[in-house]
Design an enzyme around this catalytic site. Structure first.
Site, PDB file in Angstrom:
ATOM      1  N   ARG A   7    -111.576   8.787   2.839  1.00 36.41           N
ATOM      2  CA  ARG A   7    -112.297   9.722   2.434  1.00 36.41           C
ATOM      3  C   ARG A   7    -111.420  10.912   1.793  1.00 36.41           C
ATOM      4  NH1 ARG A   7    -113.909  13.533   6.832  1.00 36.41           N
ATOM      5  NH2 ARG A   7    -112.156  14.899   5.845  1.00 36.41           N
ATOM      6  N   TYR A  54    -107.204  19.949   9.827  1.00 39.37           N
ATOM      7  CA  TYR A  54    -106.799  19.020  10.797  1.00 39.37           C
ATOM      8  C   TYR A  54    -106.295  17.569  10.466  1.00 39.37           C
ATOM      9  CZ  TYR A  54    -111.321  17.166   8.468  1.00 39.37           C
ATOM     10  OH  TYR A  54    -112.119  16.653   7.629  1.00 39.37           O
ATOM     11  N   HIS A  84    -115.207  16.282   4.130  1.00 35.14           N
ATOM     12  CA  HIS A  84    -116.348  15.720   4.468  1.00 35.14           C
ATOM     13  C   HIS A  84    -117.513  16.313   3.831  1.00 35.14           C
ATOM     14  CE1 HIS A  84    -119.233  14.003   7.051  1.00 35.14           C
ATOM     15  NE2 HIS A  84    -119.834  15.257   7.120  1.00 35.14           N
TER      16      HIS A  84
END
Length: 365
Positions: free
Chosen positions: A259, A272, A263
């Site tokens: 990815r 993160y 998201h």
């Protein structure tokens, strides 16, 4: 020891040594490429729209297009697709129009769901494409049930269910896998392992050597495939589909991809993850890989590629303008689409709301 990852088309667009590409007509390869590119360009444009406040939410599949479009190609049109929420490309492949999709994002009065679902959460029963829902993994037992229904009714339909790596930590996955294995359901489980479940990395999802190996515990085959390799994904899925249709039971396919973006538009991955982690995956881009292969095989060229980019750009803009100009659903649909005979108290509330709405409009004038 983990088995080798299945691959046909390498990152540089050449065929891997001793690999056998699936028999795909050149016109189908071009259409597959177009569908992947269309999905990428729609994703890019819709993120901008969300940032402009013109739509409320968006979730894309940038960098994962081969894991979405490839499996859909391997199916018959009568087979069912149970999606996660990144499978827009599979819907496009099945015939979902840009206009209908944009209407769903705006939730206008032409939207089949009449604005009652989140953007990107469409349902296409006419295309045998199940409803998208946000809860993680709920579509997996549903897909198993659909596959068993096909078995019971004597149909040879196969059900393909998409899900991410995070869904393998949900009970829904394990219940469905166990049931499918015991009863040999005609099911293909496509795990799109993009390494992140929002902010949770794969390392916090499992201590197993792979996700594919989990299938062994439930008595059926699990394989790993290069998820950025369109030809490899198609070949692996075709074998699983043929096996399921022939009564051989389910298969778990773990498609390894990444990815590369957030998201969703509600997420900031810089919080993160180290962005240096993304760079190596951009070199494995599935769209560039297919384009290189098509050109090397004489099925494509740079001039046609430029024409396709312009065609897609115009197609997006034309349908976007058309969908955005359509107003919202009539307020009466809130109750009239729910009740055959609207209860008196809801009817009164509806009439009161309409009176307030008319008064507000008059005051603006």
């Amino acid at each position: 020891m983990a088995e080798a990852v299945f691959q046909i088309l390498k990152a540089d667009g050449t065929i891997a040594e001793e690999a056998e590409p699936p028999a795909i007509p050149p016109e189908d390869l071009v259409r597959l490429y177009r569908t992947m590119l269309l999905t990428r360009r729609v994703d890019e444009r819709m993120v901008k729209l969300q940032r402009q406040g013109r739509i409320g939410f968006y979730i894309g599949a940038t960098g994962e297009e081969a894991t979405v479009v490839g499996p859909a190609y391997a199916l018959e049109s009568s087979d069912w697709i149970m999606p996660c929420y990144r499978e827009l490309g599979a819907a496009f492949w099945r015939g979902y129009s840009l206009f209908d999709f944009f209407c769903q994002l705006f939730g206008n009065k032409v939207d089949l769901n009449k604005g009652r679902q989140m953007p990107n959460h469409f349902a296409l029963p006419q295309l045998r494409y199940g409803s998208i829902s946000s809860p993680v993994g709920t579509q997996i037992p549903q897909a198993t049930g659909m596959a068993m229904a096909a078995r019971i009714t004597g149909s040879d339909d196969v059900v393909l269910v998409y899900f991410g790596d995070g869904a393998t930590s949900q009970g829904d996955f394990h219940v469905a896998a166990n049931f499918a294995g015991v009863f040999q359901a005609p099911l293909v489980m496509m795990c799109r392992n993009n390494q992140w479940a929002i902010s949770v990395p794969l390392s916090r999802q499992t201590s197993s050597e792979s996700l594919a190996i989990k299938a062994k515990a439930y008595g059926f085959e699990g394989i790993q495939v290069d998820g950025n390799d369109l030809l490899g994904v198609i070949s692996a899925t075709q074998k699983a589909v043929d096996k399921a249709r022939g009564g051989g039971g389910p298969t778990l396919i773990e498609a390894l991809t990444y990815r590369v973006q957030a998201h969703s538009t509600s997420d900031d991955p810089r919080v993160y993850r180290d962005e240096k982690e993304v760079e190596p995956w951009t070199k494995k881009d599935p769209i560039r890989r297919v384009r290189t292969y098509l050109i090397s095989e004489g099925h494509w060229d740079e001039d046609r590629d430029k024409e396709l980019e312009e065609e897609i750009k115009l197609d997006i803009q034309t349908n976007l303008e058309k969908a955005e100009a359509i107003g919202p659903p009539d307020i009466s649909t809130i109750v009239e689409d729910v009740y055959d005979q609207v209860p008196w108290h809801l009817r009164e509330q509806l009439e009161d709301f309409k009176d307030l709405e008319e008064t507000a409009v008059e005051q603006e004038v």
